[in-house]
Design an enzyme around this catalytic site. Structure first.
Site, mmCIF file in Angstrom:
data_model
loop_
_atom_site.group_PDB
_atom_site.id
_atom_site.type_symbol
_atom_site.label_atom_id
_atom_site.label_comp_id
_atom_site.label_asym_id
_atom_site.label_seq_id
_atom_site.Cartn_x
_atom_site.Cartn_y
_atom_site.Cartn_z
ATOM 1 C CD GLU A 16 1.189 12.527 -7.175
ATOM 2 O OE1 GLU A 16 -0.043 12.579 -7.378
ATOM 3 O OE2 GLU A 16 1.924 11.685 -7.706
ATOM 4 C CB THR A 18 -0.868 19.946 -9.515
ATOM 5 O OG1 THR A 18 -0.946 18.640 -10.085
ATOM 6 C CG2 THR A 18 0.583 20.285 -9.227
ATOM 7 C CB ALA A 103 -0.308 0.964 -2.549
ATOM 8 N N GLY A 104 -1.173 4.410 -2.672
ATOM 9 C CA GLY A 104 -1.072 5.574 -3.552
ATOM 10 C C GLY A 104 -1.484 5.268 -4.982
ATOM 11 C CB SER A 108 -10.601 5.100 -2.269
ATOM 12 O OG SER A 108 -9.619 6.039 -2.550
ATOM 13 C CD GLU A 140 -11.966 9.517 -2.091
ATOM 14 O OE1 GLU A 140 -12.260 8.681 -2.967
ATOM 15 O OE2 GLU A 140 -10.896 9.485 -1.462
ATOM 16 C CG ASP A 152 -6.764 9.735 -7.389
ATOM 17 O OD1 ASP A 152 -5.834 10.243 -8.034
ATOM 18 O OD2 ASP A 152 -6.753 9.639 -6.145
ATOM 19 C CE1 TYR A 202 -4.782 14.625 -1.622
ATOM 20 C CE2 TYR A 202 -6.840 15.615 -0.884
ATOM 21 C CZ TYR A 202 -5.973 15.277 -1.900
ATOM 22 O OH TYR A 202 -6.275 15.609 -3.195
HETATM 23 C C1 GLA Z 1 -4.838 11.687 -3.982
HETATM 24 C C2 GLA Z 1 -6.078 12.461 -4.434
HETATM 25 C C3 GLA Z 1 -5.856 13.123 -5.795
HETATM 26 C C4 GLA Z 1 -4.556 13.925 -5.818
HETATM 27 C C5 GLA Z 1 -3.402 13.093 -5.255
HETATM 28 C C6 GLA Z 1 -2.146 13.900 -5.108
HETATM 29 O O1 GLA Z 1 -4.620 10.594 -4.815
HETATM 30 O O2 GLA Z 1 -7.187 11.615 -4.514
HETATM 31 O O3 GLA Z 1 -6.958 13.939 -6.125
HETATM 32 O O4 GLA Z 1 -4.702 15.120 -5.138
HETATM 33 O O5 GLA Z 1 -3.701 12.533 -3.999
HETATM 34 O O6 GLA Z 1 -1.700 14.341 -6.343
#
Ligand code: GLA
Length: 362
Positions: A16, A18, A103-104, A108, A140, A152, A202
């Protein structure tokens, strides 16, 4: 004629924060999707609708961010116009989603990837997989303004059923690792809180990690060892030391977890999830009270191998590796404790690694 497309959200087993630090990640697309229908209309505007939200429409010659949900879709139109010079004409796009927002789980990225996948097919653009995830990331980064890494969008395009993807974000080499968890299942606990506005926290973590690298005098985190970090400690402010510590230690954890998955030795996996969480909470500082409480509650329960926050953080979800036979009891217990403490009804559900974006044929 209406055509239908879908793109999945994702979980991340480990790795995460990274992906924008030249590191490794281990995500999997999940069985939660953004689904859209697309149809040419012959009208002048591109019209977007999504249940429960305000409708949006724009002209293809005037694509500007508006600070709302439509920006993820518009961003794709914007990059395709500037990169590929596509003439779209009038379109109607209707969107539905089972990927919860904030929600992680990358709702998006799923929206961007669903859009680019649909436009690729409808306009015969012959984009490669790499173009689909790279251009989605660009939308994005440049249009929405979140300086996210590649994880993502990559996972949403490249996902494969019952697999996680070990990705090296420097070489972009990747390998599918089967995620046959046997007696375990992956359960997402959605805290239902989101503490940072769109990109603030972020983007600032990204800057801090970059600054730490500068202080270390290195070009890439790939060149920073634990020994380098210990040696530099006295000349680094604590904050930058901790940011770098997270990145270096998290990359080491990803490589350990890859070994565990290759040997199907899941007993130890949970321990790495918990270590990752602690590093994210204390060194990278992207967790929050509600998420920490969820992880703390889970880690002490019978039948839980381990748990950690996933995604960008500042709220969002916890991913837990639970014994299947105990899952319902665990979910009930954690939801009750969480409600007692925060008066919030959390969502919790099992997720399964799934395939990447594509057309849905009826
Ligand atoms: C978000 C970002 C990803 C990544 C994560 C953290 O989801 O879109 O690129 O950096 O956070 O690991």
């Amino acid at each position: 004629m209406k055509r239908y497309f879908q793109a999945p959200g994702r979980i991340n087993i480990i790795g995460e924060h990274t992906d924008y630090n030249d590191g490794y990640v281990l995500p999997a697309a999940i069985d939660r999707y953004v689904t859209l229908s697309i149809e040419r209309t012959g009208r002048e505007r591109i019209e977007l609708s999504s249940a429960g939200r305000e409708a949006i429409s724009f002209r293809e010659g005037e694509i500007e961010p508006a600070g709302n949900w439509g920006d993820y879709v518009k961003g794709i139109f914007h990059v395709l116009k500037s990169e590929k010079n596509v003439e779209f004409g009038g379109l109607s796009i209707e969107i539905e989603s089972t990927v919860p927002e904030g929600a992680g789980l990358s709702s998006s990225a799923a929206l961007e990837v669903a859009t680019i996948t649909a436009l690729n097919e409808v306009f015969g653009l012959s984009l490669t997989d790499e173009e689909r995830y790279r251009l989605s990331q660009r939308a994005e980064n440049e249009f929405v303004g979140v300086k996210c890494g590649i994880m993502d969008q990559f996972a949403s395009v490249m996902g494969r059923q019952d697999s996680t993807i070990f990705l090296d974000t420097v070489s972009m080499e990747y390998e599918y690792l089967p995620l046959e968890l046997g007696a375990y299942s992956l359960v997402v606990f959605d805290s239902k809180v989101h503490h940072e506005l769109l990109s603030g926290g972020y983007n600032s973590r990204r800057e801090e990690a970059g600054k730490a690298l500068e202080i270390l005098g290195k070009r890439s985190y790939r060149d920073v060892s634990m020994v380098d970090l210990f040696t530099a400690r006295s000349k680094m402010e604590d904050l930058y030391y901790r940011r770098a510590m997270h990145v270096v230690s998290e990359n080491m954890r990803v490589l350990e977890v890859v070994k565990i998955l290759v040997n199907s030795n899941y007993e130890n996996l949970g321990r790495f999830l918990v270590q990752s969480h602690e590093s994210l909470a204390y060194d990278y500082e992207v967790s929050c009270e509600e998420v920490d409480f969820t992880v703390d509650t889970l880690r002490n329960l019978n039948g839980v191998s381990g748990a950690r926050m996933i995604g960008g953080g500042f709220g969002g979800s916890v991913l837990a590796l639970c014994e299947k036979s105990e899952r319902e009891k665990i979910v009930e217990f954690v939801r009750e404790r969480y409600f007692e403490k925060f008066n919030i009804a959390m969502d919790a559900y099992e997720v399964r690694p799934s395939r990447g974006a594509g057309e849905i044929r009826e």
